[in-house]
Motif scaffolding. Structure first.
Motif, PDB file in Angstrom:
ATOM      1  N   LYS A  51       4.456   0.729  -8.722  1.00  0.00           N
ATOM      2  CA  LYS A  51       3.567  -0.389  -9.436  1.00  0.00           C
ATOM      3  C   LYS A  51       2.549   0.393  -9.797  1.00  0.00           C
ATOM      4  O   LYS A  51       1.673   1.482  -9.196  1.00  0.00           O
ATOM      5  N   LEU A  52       1.578  -0.223 -10.732  1.00  0.00           N
ATOM      6  CA  LEU A  52       0.521   0.173 -11.325  1.00  0.00           C
ATOM      7  C   LEU A  52      -0.603  -0.523 -10.801  1.00  0.00           C
ATOM      8  O   LEU A  52      -0.542  -1.948 -10.843  1.00  0.00           O
ATOM      9  N   VAL A  53      -1.583   0.240 -10.196  1.00  0.00           N
ATOM     10  CA  VAL A  53      -2.726  -0.147  -9.609  1.00  0.00           C
ATOM     11  C   VAL A  53      -3.879   0.060 -10.469  1.00  0.00           C
ATOM     12  O   VAL A  53      -4.226   1.082 -10.823  1.00  0.00           O
ATOM     13  N   GLU A  54      -4.534  -1.124 -10.973  1.00  0.00           N
ATOM     14  CA  GLU A  54      -5.719  -0.736 -11.842  1.00  0.00           C
ATOM     15  C   GLU A  54      -7.080  -0.647 -10.981  1.00  0.00           C
ATOM     16  O   GLU A  54      -7.179  -1.112  -9.951  1.00  0.00           O
ATOM     17  N   LEU A  55      -7.540   0.223 -11.565  1.00  0.00           N
ATOM     18  CA  LEU A  55      -9.154   0.957 -10.805  1.00  0.00           C
ATOM     19  C   LEU A  55     -10.089   0.065 -11.429  1.00  0.00           C
ATOM     20  O   LEU A  55      -9.930  -0.756 -12.619  1.00  0.00           O
ATOM     21  N   THR A  56     -11.226   0.031 -10.804  1.00  0.00           N
ATOM     22  CA  THR A  56     -12.305  -0.660 -11.240  1.00  0.00           C
ATOM     23  C   THR A  56     -12.898  -0.219 -12.894  1.00  0.00           C
ATOM     24  O   THR A  56     -12.788   1.084 -12.805  1.00  0.00           O
ATOM     25  N   GLY A  57     -13.119  -1.343 -13.520  1.00  0.00           N
ATOM     26  CA  GLY A  57     -13.373  -0.959 -15.169  1.00  0.00           C
ATOM     27  C   GLY A  57     -12.153  -1.335 -16.000  1.00  0.00           C
ATOM     28  O   GLY A  57     -12.414  -1.297 -17.185  1.00  0.00           O
ATOM     29  N   GLY A  58     -11.154  -1.228 -15.483  1.00  0.00           N
ATOM     30  CA  GLY A  58      -9.800  -1.716 -16.144  1.00  0.00           C
ATOM     31  C   GLY A  58      -9.490  -0.692 -17.282  1.00  0.00           C
ATOM     32  O   GLY A  58      -8.265  -1.066 -17.920  1.00  0.00           O
ATOM     33  N   LYS A  59     -10.248   0.574 -17.292  1.00  0.00           N
ATOM     34  CA  LYS A  59      -9.471   1.564 -18.151  1.00  0.00           C
ATOM     35  C   LYS A  59      -8.561   2.597 -17.713  1.00  0.00           C
ATOM     36  O   LYS A  59      -7.891   3.500 -18.371  1.00  0.00           O
ATOM     37  N   LYS A  60      -8.538   2.743 -16.381  1.00  0.00           N
ATOM     38  CA  LYS A  60      -7.784   3.653 -15.540  1.00  0.00           C
ATOM     39  C   LYS A  60      -6.992   3.007 -14.648  1.00  0.00           C
ATOM     40  O   LYS A  60      -7.461   2.109 -13.961  1.00  0.00           O
ATOM     41  N   GLY A  61      -5.665   3.763 -14.061  1.00  0.00           N
ATOM     42  CA  GLY A  61      -5.033   3.156 -12.906  1.00  0.00           C
ATOM     43  C   GLY A  61      -4.328   4.311 -12.378  1.00  0.00           C
ATOM     44  O   GLY A  61      -4.331   5.340 -12.809  1.00  0.00           O
ATOM     45  N   ILE A  62      -3.484   3.910 -11.174  1.00  0.00           N
ATOM     46  CA  ILE A  62      -2.867   4.985 -10.719  1.00  0.00           C
ATOM     47  C   ILE A  62      -1.603   4.410 -10.228  1.00  0.00           C
ATOM     48  O   ILE A  62      -1.281   3.156 -10.193  1.00  0.00           O
ATOM     49  N   ILE A  63      -0.418   5.105 -10.219  1.00  0.00           N
ATOM     50  CA  ILE A  63       0.886   4.553  -9.999  1.00  0.00           C
ATOM     51  C   ILE A  63       1.301   4.849  -8.289  1.00  0.00           C
ATOM     52  O   ILE A  63       0.978   5.883  -7.787  1.00  0.00           O
ATOM     53  N   VAL A  64       1.448   3.831  -7.944  1.00  0.00           N
ATOM     54  CA  VAL A  64       1.957   3.572  -6.562  1.00  0.00           C
ATOM     55  C   VAL A  64       3.478   3.662  -6.050  1.00  0.00           C
ATOM     56  O   VAL A  64       3.886   2.605  -6.832  1.00  0.00           O
ATOM     57  N   THR A  65       3.947   4.336  -5.330  1.00  0.00           N
ATOM     58  CA  THR A  65       5.136   4.211  -4.995  1.00  0.00           C
ATOM     59  C   THR A  65       5.533   3.582  -3.448  1.00  0.00           C
ATOM     60  O   THR A  65       5.128   4.261  -2.547  1.00  0.00           O
ATOM     61  N   ASP A  66       6.356   2.797  -3.405  1.00  0.00           N
ATOM     62  CA  ASP A  66       6.614   2.212  -2.165  1.00  0.00           C
ATOM     63  C   ASP A  66       7.974   2.917  -1.684  1.00  0.00           C
ATOM     64  O   ASP A  66       8.910   2.990  -2.368  1.00  0.00           O
ATOM     65  N   PHE A  67       8.037   3.291  -0.254  1.00  0.00           N
ATOM     66  CA  PHE A  67       9.024   3.881   0.398  1.00  0.00           C
ATOM     67  C   PHE A  67       9.194   3.497   1.792  1.00  0.00           C
ATOM     68  O   PHE A  67       8.303   3.023   2.323  1.00  0.00           O
ATOM     69  N   THR A  68      10.182   3.992   2.529  1.00  0.00           N
ATOM     70  CA  THR A  68      10.288   4.037   3.840  1.00  0.00           C
ATOM     71  C   THR A  68      10.476   5.226   4.467  1.00  0.00           C
ATOM     72  O   THR A  68      11.092   6.220   3.783  1.00  0.00           O
ATOM     73  N   VAL A  69       9.982   5.525   5.828  1.00  0.00           N
ATOM     74  CA  VAL A  69      10.391   6.821   6.613  1.00  0.00           C
ATOM     75  C   VAL A  69      10.873   6.127   7.875  1.00  0.00           C
ATOM     76  O   VAL A  69      10.473   5.138   8.207  1.00  0.00           O
ATOM     77  N   THR A  70      11.862   7.185   8.636  1.00  0.00           N
ATOM     78  CA  THR A  70      11.849   6.554   9.950  1.00  0.00           C
ATOM     79  C   THR A  70      10.808   7.046  11.046  1.00  0.00           C
ATOM     80  O   THR A  70      10.237   8.148  10.717  1.00  0.00           O
ATOM     81  N   LYS A  71      10.829   6.388  11.994  1.00  0.00           N
ATOM     82  CA  LYS A  71      10.112   6.582  13.076  1.00  0.00           C
ATOM     83  C   LYS A  71      10.053   7.984  13.672  1.00  0.00           C
ATOM     84  O   LYS A  71       9.044   8.901  13.706  1.00  0.00           O
ATOM     85  N   ASP A  72      11.458   8.610  13.872  1.00  0.00           N
ATOM     86  CA  ASP A  72      11.454   9.934  14.288  1.00  0.00           C
ATOM     87  C   ASP A  72      11.235  10.928  13.540  1.00  0.00           C
ATOM     88  O   ASP A  72      10.707  11.983  13.740  1.00  0.00           O
ATOM     89  N   SER A  73      11.252  10.817  12.128  1.00  0.00           N
ATOM     90  CA  SER A  73      10.833  11.760  11.081  1.00  0.00           C
ATOM     91  C   SER A  73       9.558  12.103  11.034  1.00  0.00           C
ATOM     92  O   SER A  73       9.117  13.075  10.551  1.00  0.00           O
TER      93      SER A  73
END
Length: 216
Positions: A51-73
């Protein structure tokens, strides 16, 4: 820093019900925040887990990746005083990252969420690095007591230049003296803490005061 290898699985269902289901399977929801800014409007193609997260000012953003990991790992990544560069493998796609934040359950201390930041060998990153004192302080030999006030220091540098520990020699630290952040220098590293913050000190003990009084 050492490298910690971690496998993750992309996720697209981000609702509360889905998160509860993940935790019942001993999975921890996590995000990877992109290390590079992107121009808005964004003309690229996002994956289902991104997903794209807009930063303050609206001209730049960052791409955020959602994922999972196991507790043991992640056990050896989280429950340790050491710091790591993390080689994330999310469904076969590898990226270098550092662990930036953790959320724990207020009662059970179970890990609820993990935040990672993607890193490159071109852009500095800020990390808390453990302090390790070495040597035999003059003040301690004179009867003083050594106290460590800051167990970690905030460092800004390329992740490839950040050491596992900041080793500080205290041989010349005298009785009643302090060592401040401004007294320290490490090549390739910028210390972000206040310059007058006390890292360690040799405090006068009752015995040391008595010995000092006799000398006077």
């Amino acid at each position: 820093m050492k490298t910690f290898q971690l496998n993750g699985t992309a996720r697209t269902d981000l609702g509360k019900k889905a998160v509860k289901g993940l935790r019942k399977q001993n999975l921890i929801p996590a995000v990877l925040n992109g290390g590079e800014l992107v121009d808005l409007p964004y003309n690229g193609t996002l994956k289902p887990c991104e997903k794209l997260v807009e930063l303050t000012g609206g001209k730049k953003g960052i791409i955020v990746t959602d994922f999972t990991v196991t507790k043991d790992s992640v056990r050896k990544l989280v429950y340790t005083p050491d710091i790591f560069a993390v080689e994330l493998n999310i469904d076969g796609e590898k990226k270098m990252a550092v662990l930036k934040d953790l959320q724990f359950h207020p009662v059970t201390d179970a890990i609820l969420h993990m935040d990672f930041l993607e890193v490159t060998d071109k852009k500095p990153v800020v990390m808390d690095v453990p302090v390790q004192l070495e040597g035999h302080s003059e003040g301690v030999r004179a009867g003083g007591k050594l106290s460590l006030s800051m167990r970690k220091l905030k460092v800004k540098a390329l992740y490839t230049n950040i050491p596992e520990r900041l080793v500080i020699n205290i041989d010349n630290l005298g009785l009643g003296k302090t060592l401040q952040v401004g007294d320290l220098h490490f090549e390739g590293l910028e210390l972000m803490n206040a310059k007058n913050a006390v890292v360690c000190a040799v405090n006068l003990t009752r015995a040391a005061r008595g010995a000092q009084a006799k000398q006077d």
